[in-house]
Design a protein around this motif. Structure first.
Motif, PDB file in Angstrom:
ATOM      1  N   PHE A 141      -8.801 -18.659 -26.796  1.00 32.29           N
ATOM      2  CA  PHE A 141     -10.106 -18.955 -26.219  1.00 32.29           C
ATOM      3  C   PHE A 141     -10.160 -20.367 -25.649  1.00 32.29           C
ATOM      4  O   PHE A 141     -10.664 -20.586 -24.540  1.00 32.29           O
ATOM      5  CB  PHE A 141     -11.206 -18.765 -27.267  1.00 32.29           C
ATOM      6  CG  PHE A 141     -12.580 -19.104 -26.761  1.00 32.29           C
ATOM      7  CD1 PHE A 141     -13.245 -18.249 -25.909  1.00 32.29           C
ATOM      8  CD2 PHE A 141     -13.196 -20.294 -27.124  1.00 32.29           C
ATOM      9  CE1 PHE A 141     -14.507 -18.554 -25.424  1.00 32.29           C
ATOM     10  CE2 PHE A 141     -14.450 -20.615 -26.657  1.00 32.29           C
ATOM     11  CZ  PHE A 141     -15.108 -19.750 -25.803  1.00 32.29           C
ATOM     12  N   VAL A 142      -9.631 -21.347 -26.381  1.00 32.08           N
ATOM     13  CA  VAL A 142      -9.633 -22.738 -25.908  1.00 32.08           C
ATOM     14  C   VAL A 142      -8.755 -22.877 -24.677  1.00 32.08           C
ATOM     15  O   VAL A 142      -9.111 -23.597 -23.732  1.00 32.08           O
ATOM     16  CB  VAL A 142      -9.189 -23.690 -27.043  1.00 32.08           C
ATOM     17  CG1 VAL A 142      -8.904 -25.085 -26.517  1.00 32.08           C
ATOM     18  CG2 VAL A 142     -10.250 -23.739 -28.122  1.00 32.08           C
ATOM     19  N   ALA A 143      -7.619 -22.194 -24.629  1.00 32.76           N
ATOM     20  CA  ALA A 143      -6.734 -22.261 -23.467  1.00 32.76           C
ATOM     21  C   ALA A 143      -7.432 -21.689 -22.229  1.00 32.76           C
ATOM     22  O   ALA A 143      -7.308 -22.242 -21.132  1.00 32.76           O
ATOM     23  CB  ALA A 143      -5.438 -21.513 -23.743  1.00 32.76           C
ATOM     24  N   ILE A 144      -8.174 -20.616 -22.389  1.00 29.06           N
ATOM     25  CA  ILE A 144      -8.902 -20.039 -21.257  1.00 29.06           C
ATOM     26  C   ILE A 144     -10.052 -20.954 -20.850  1.00 29.06           C
ATOM     27  O   ILE A 144     -10.260 -21.208 -19.662  1.00 29.06           O
ATOM     28  CB  ILE A 144      -9.416 -18.621 -21.618  1.00 29.06           C
ATOM     29  CG1 ILE A 144      -8.235 -17.661 -21.752  1.00 29.06           C
ATOM     30  CG2 ILE A 144     -10.405 -18.113 -20.583  1.00 29.06           C
ATOM     31  CD1 ILE A 144      -8.614 -16.302 -22.322  1.00 29.06           C
ATOM     32  N   TYR A 145     -10.785 -21.478 -21.819  1.00 29.54           N
ATOM     33  CA  TYR A 145     -11.940 -22.331 -21.535  1.00 29.54           C
ATOM     34  C   TYR A 145     -11.530 -23.640 -20.862  1.00 29.54           C
ATOM     35  O   TYR A 145     -12.205 -24.099 -19.936  1.00 29.54           O
ATOM     36  CB  TYR A 145     -12.693 -22.617 -22.844  1.00 29.54           C
ATOM     37  CG  TYR A 145     -13.935 -23.449 -22.648  1.00 29.54           C
ATOM     38  CD1 TYR A 145     -15.080 -22.879 -22.105  1.00 29.54           C
ATOM     39  CD2 TYR A 145     -13.964 -24.783 -23.011  1.00 29.54           C
ATOM     40  CE1 TYR A 145     -16.228 -23.627 -21.925  1.00 29.54           C
ATOM     41  CE2 TYR A 145     -15.101 -25.546 -22.833  1.00 29.54           C
ATOM     42  CZ  TYR A 145     -16.239 -24.967 -22.287  1.00 29.54           C
ATOM     43  OH  TYR A 145     -17.371 -25.718 -22.107  1.00 29.54           O
ATOM     44  N   MET A 146     -10.423 -24.235 -21.300  1.00 29.15           N
ATOM     45  CA  MET A 146      -9.982 -25.513 -20.742  1.00 29.15           C
ATOM     46  C   MET A 146      -9.207 -25.344 -19.439  1.00 29.15           C
ATOM     47  O   MET A 146      -8.916 -26.331 -18.768  1.00 29.15           O
ATOM     48  CB  MET A 146      -9.118 -26.257 -21.759  1.00 29.15           C
ATOM     49  CG  MET A 146      -9.836 -26.581 -23.058  1.00 29.15           C
ATOM     50  SD  MET A 146     -11.178 -27.740 -22.864  1.00 29.15           S
ATOM     51  CE  MET A 146     -10.267 -29.245 -22.710  1.00 29.15           C
TER      52      MET A 146
END
Length: 77
Positions: free
Chosen positions: A57-62
């Motif tokens: 999720f963090v990789a997609i969001y960032m």
């Protein structure tokens, strides 16, 4: 044929029984140990799954997953 050391007795039945780590475990002790190991392995697996979902999720969001997504969509089309 039964040997003297093959019969397991409760600890209250015979006060001469020693309960040390090297002696064979009873069925109940084995099941309790297996249940404890199962609980720890399930907790560890749950923590790892939550951590993996969070990282994705963090990789997609960032925006770190955008180049990978573009590469995959370009390869398909």
């Amino acid at each position: 044929m039964k040997h003297n050391n093959s019969v397991r007795r409760p600890s209250l039945a015979n006060s001469k029984i020693n309960t040390d780590k090297s002696s064979s475990l009873s069925i109940g002790d084995s099941l309790r140990k297996a249940k404890t190991n199962l609980i720890f392995s399930r907790l560890l697996l749950g923590i790892l799954v939550v951590l993996a979902i969070t990282v994705i999720f963090v990789a997609i969001y960032m925006g770190y997953a955008t180049p990978i997504w573009n590469y995959l969509t370009d390869a398909v089309t």
